[in-house]
Design an enzyme around this catalytic site. Structure first.
Site, PDB file in Angstrom:
ATOM      1  N   HIS A 289       0.828  -1.212   0.000  1.00 24.14           N
ATOM      2  CA  HIS A 289       0.000   0.000   0.000  1.00 24.14           C
ATOM      3  C   HIS A 289       0.861   1.260   0.000  1.00 24.14           C
ATOM      4  O   HIS A 289       2.098   1.207   0.109  1.00 24.14           O
ATOM      5  CB  HIS A 289      -0.948  -0.004   1.205  1.00 24.14           C
ATOM      6  CG  HIS A 289      -0.253   0.032   2.547  1.00 24.14           C
ATOM      7  ND1 HIS A 289       0.292   1.180   3.080  1.00 24.14           N
ATOM      8  CD2 HIS A 289      -0.025  -0.953   3.462  1.00 24.14           C
ATOM      9  CE1 HIS A 289       0.822   0.917   4.256  1.00 24.14           C
ATOM     10  NE2 HIS A 289       0.652  -0.361   4.519  1.00 24.14           N
TER      11      HIS A 289
ATOM     12  N   ASP B 277      -5.296  12.955 -10.916  1.00 23.69           N
ATOM     13  CA  ASP B 277      -4.448  12.885  -9.715  1.00 23.69           C
ATOM     14  C   ASP B 277      -3.833  14.258  -9.447  1.00 23.69           C
ATOM     15  O   ASP B 277      -3.022  14.755 -10.229  1.00 23.69           O
ATOM     16  CB  ASP B 277      -3.345  11.847  -9.916  1.00 23.69           C
ATOM     17  CG  ASP B 277      -2.653  11.476  -8.616  1.00 23.69           C
ATOM     18  OD1 ASP B 277      -2.554  12.339  -7.725  1.00 23.69           O
ATOM     19  OD2 ASP B 277      -2.206  10.324  -8.483  1.00 23.69           O
TER      20      ASP B 277
ATOM     21  N   SER C 126       1.530   4.277  -4.970  1.00 24.34           N
ATOM     22  CA  SER C 126       2.141   5.501  -4.441  1.00 24.34           C
ATOM     23  C   SER C 126       3.491   5.227  -3.787  1.00 24.34           C
ATOM     24  O   SER C 126       4.399   4.723  -4.432  1.00 24.34           O
ATOM     25  CB  SER C 126       1.156   6.161  -3.468  1.00 24.34           C
ATOM     26  OG  SER C 126       1.572   7.456  -3.105  1.00 24.34           O
TER      27      SER C 126
ATOM     28  N   HIS D  51      -5.838  10.007  -7.113  1.00 24.57           N
ATOM     29  CA  HIS D  51      -4.827   9.212  -6.426  1.00 24.57           C
ATOM     30  C   HIS D  51      -5.430   8.009  -5.696  1.00 24.57           C
ATOM     31  O   HIS D  51      -4.761   6.992  -5.529  1.00 24.57           O
ATOM     32  CB  HIS D  51      -4.076  10.103  -5.426  1.00 24.57           C
ATOM     33  CG  HIS D  51      -2.754   9.551  -5.010  1.00 24.57           C
ATOM     34  ND1 HIS D  51      -1.682   9.439  -5.859  1.00 24.57           N
ATOM     35  CD2 HIS D  51      -2.328   9.064  -3.815  1.00 24.57           C
ATOM     36  CE1 HIS D  51      -0.654   8.924  -5.217  1.00 24.57           C
ATOM     37  NE2 HIS D  51      -1.017   8.678  -3.973  1.00 24.57           N
TER      38      HIS D  51
END
Length: 529
Positions: free
Chosen positions: A242, A463, A316, A491
């Protein structure tokens, strides 16, 4: 004679210029106020920490306390020799690996106030204008030791008599630590080996979810496993990583339920909570460096669950960890899927860490995502206050959202983004996103040259945190990478809200990959969804 050309701007261009001017002016006022507020909160937290926890807690605002923050209140600072070049290292009480100075981002302790930065920039420009007007040029001088900026450098002679210069830029407080001047609140040297304590700080959440690691294995990350069983011989493993202030639920509550039965019978899905987030350990003495994050993933996932070859899906900040793992285990990677990678090529002459910090956190009030990232990156004590108000009370917020929306998706997002400590978020943001500015280029080159696995990059067109240029720049360095631009996705909604489509895309990537790790398509392409 022809008519003179009009120098006036078009209405749209004039509106854009006006918007930028207003944004700059409002941003300046707001962030000057935030500078002052963070300065005041620094003293308030020192007082609160002293009365509640019976000791001053270090921060990165001033030199006298930043040295304690660097080592988390203790730890051995050593100087070792590697490859004929001196390296300053710190032995972390949490991690088994050595912590080198280049693991720590200078953005932790070098975040100038906006007024100070603008003043210096103005003076520099005025001097440059004076030099240009006078027809003179300035020459830069290189100094080996700069006492004002507290930089230390090192020169050696090789066997052939040639000089080899290696410069280590060190904050003055670290130099003081190396000289044995780290003093505690009582005026006495701090203990050399602090005992790690699982007790959360008063400003951190102490609910069962956030402290579940204290009653289980304290040196293992939380890993959610779904899909194929370990004893299945023909299974393939997929590691999900993540992003910043997130957790494994970002995957398990979105795409995991959407995978087909055939995919779950073939692929073992492993979603990890990174160190300091979700249900994983949140040690107060950790500095949450790249080494510590990678080491914990290896120990908790690869070693513990006997993962030999695997696919990686990362979002990310997790993309940086994915690249680091890929370079460290090049023969084991079957595919790389990166979502909104924070890749900012650093221009020549720019200091990498500072450049990336200003790109990620530009100190602007608009768009709103820029304001949020700027507060998280520039203001240590304001961000701690936000954690105190929101993260510490996330269970209460979940109840309120559940009552108001009756939406499971909105409820789980509270747990996804609010189960962390300020210490973990602060250090991870600076040491991973900003601090790896000088390392990511090497990782990208290694993926291009040493790995031949397929690389797929997803990026939302809307984003506002990380621009599409990040993915395009990454593709330019890895020509075989395929970039998929998702319309009407930002995002977060690059996954949330389109989990069914994304699960299908992942299955296609994994199934189209050759059974031999490291082999895959080489053609680059850009898609729009």
């Amino acid at each position: 004679m022809g008519k003179p050309r009009s120098s006036s701007l078009s209405p749209s261009a004039l509106l854009a210029v006006s918007g930028r001017v207003i944004n700059d002016a409002v941003s300046f006022v707001v962030f000057v106020f935030l500078d002052l507020l963070d300065f005041i909160l620094c003293f308030l937290y020192k007082i609160a920490d002293f009365f509640i926890e019976a000791e001053w807690k270090p921060c990165y605002c001033s030199g006298s306390s930043a040295k304690d923050a660097i080592t988390g209140g203790g730890g051995n600072i050593l100087v070792s020799e590697r490859g004929g070049e001196s390296k300053v290292v710190c032995l972390s009480t949490w991690s088994t690996c050595k912590l080198q100075l280049d693991d720590l981002s200078d953005t932790l302790y070098c975040r100038p106030y906006l007024v100070s930065e603008v003043s210096k920039l103005t003076v520099r420009r005025l001097r440059h204008m004076e030099d240009v007007a006078a027809g003179t040029t300035t020459t830069s001088k290189t100094t080996v030791i700069q006492s004002s900026s507290s930089s230390s450098s090192h020169e050696k002679k090789t066997r052939k008599g040639k000089r080899l210069r290696s410069t280590l830029t060190v904050n003055s407080t670290i130099v003081e630590m190396l000289q044995g001047k780290k003093i505690g609140i009582s005026g006495q040297p701090t203990p050399p080996h602090p005992t790690p304590t699982p007790t959360p700080r008063w400003s951190d959440c102490n609910c069962k979810i956030c402290t579940s690691w204290t009653s289980s294995s304290k040196d293992q990350l939380f890993v959610h496993i779904d899909g194929a069983k370990e004893e299945e011989k023909r299974r393939e493993d997929v590691l999900f990583i993540h992003g910043f202030i997130s957790s494994s639920k970002f995957w398990t509550e979105t795409v995991f339920p959407k995978f087909s039965r055939s995919a779950k019978s073939r692929f073992r899905l492993l979603a990890v909570d990174l160190l300091g987030f979700g249900r994983s350990p949140k040690p107060a003495e950790s500095l949450y460096t790249l080494r510590e994050h990678v080491e914990m993933i290896e120990r908790s996932v690869l070693d513990r669950h006997k993962v030999e070859s695997f696919h990686i899906v990362a979002h990310s900040l997790g993309c940086i960890l994915a690249l680091a793992l890929a370079v460290k285990h090049p023969s084991s990677i079957k595919s790389l899927t990166l979502l909104a990678p924070p890749y900012f090529p650093v221009p020549k002459g720019e200091q990498g860490t500072q450049y990336v910090m200003r790109r990620v956190a530009p100190r602007r009030v608009w768009p709103p995502m820029a304001l949020c990232s700027s507060i998280a990156c520039w203001y240590e004590h304001i961000s701690r206050t936000i954690c105190l108000l929101i993260c510490k009370n996330h269970r209460f917020l979940e109840v309120i959202i559940r009552l108001l929306t009756r939406n499971r998706m909105g409820t789980f997002l509270v747990e996804v983004f609010m189960c962390h400590t300020h210490n973990a978020a602060w250090h991870t943001l600076h040491n991973i996103i900003c601090g790896t500015a000088g390392k990511v280029e090497g990782y990208v080159d290694a993926v291009r040259e040493r790995l031949s696995c397929p690389v797929t990059i997803f990026h939302g067109r809307d984003d506002e945190l990380l621009p599409i240029e990040c993915s395009r720049s990454l593709q330019s360095r890895i020509p075989r990478a395929r970039v998929k631009l998702i319309d009407h996705a930002d995002h977060v909604t690059i996954v949330v809200g389109r989990q069914t489509a994304f699960a299908t895309e992942l299955e296609h990537i994994w199934r189209s990959t050759s059974s031999t790790p490291g082999l895959g398509p080489t053609a680059a392409a850009t898609y729009t969804h």
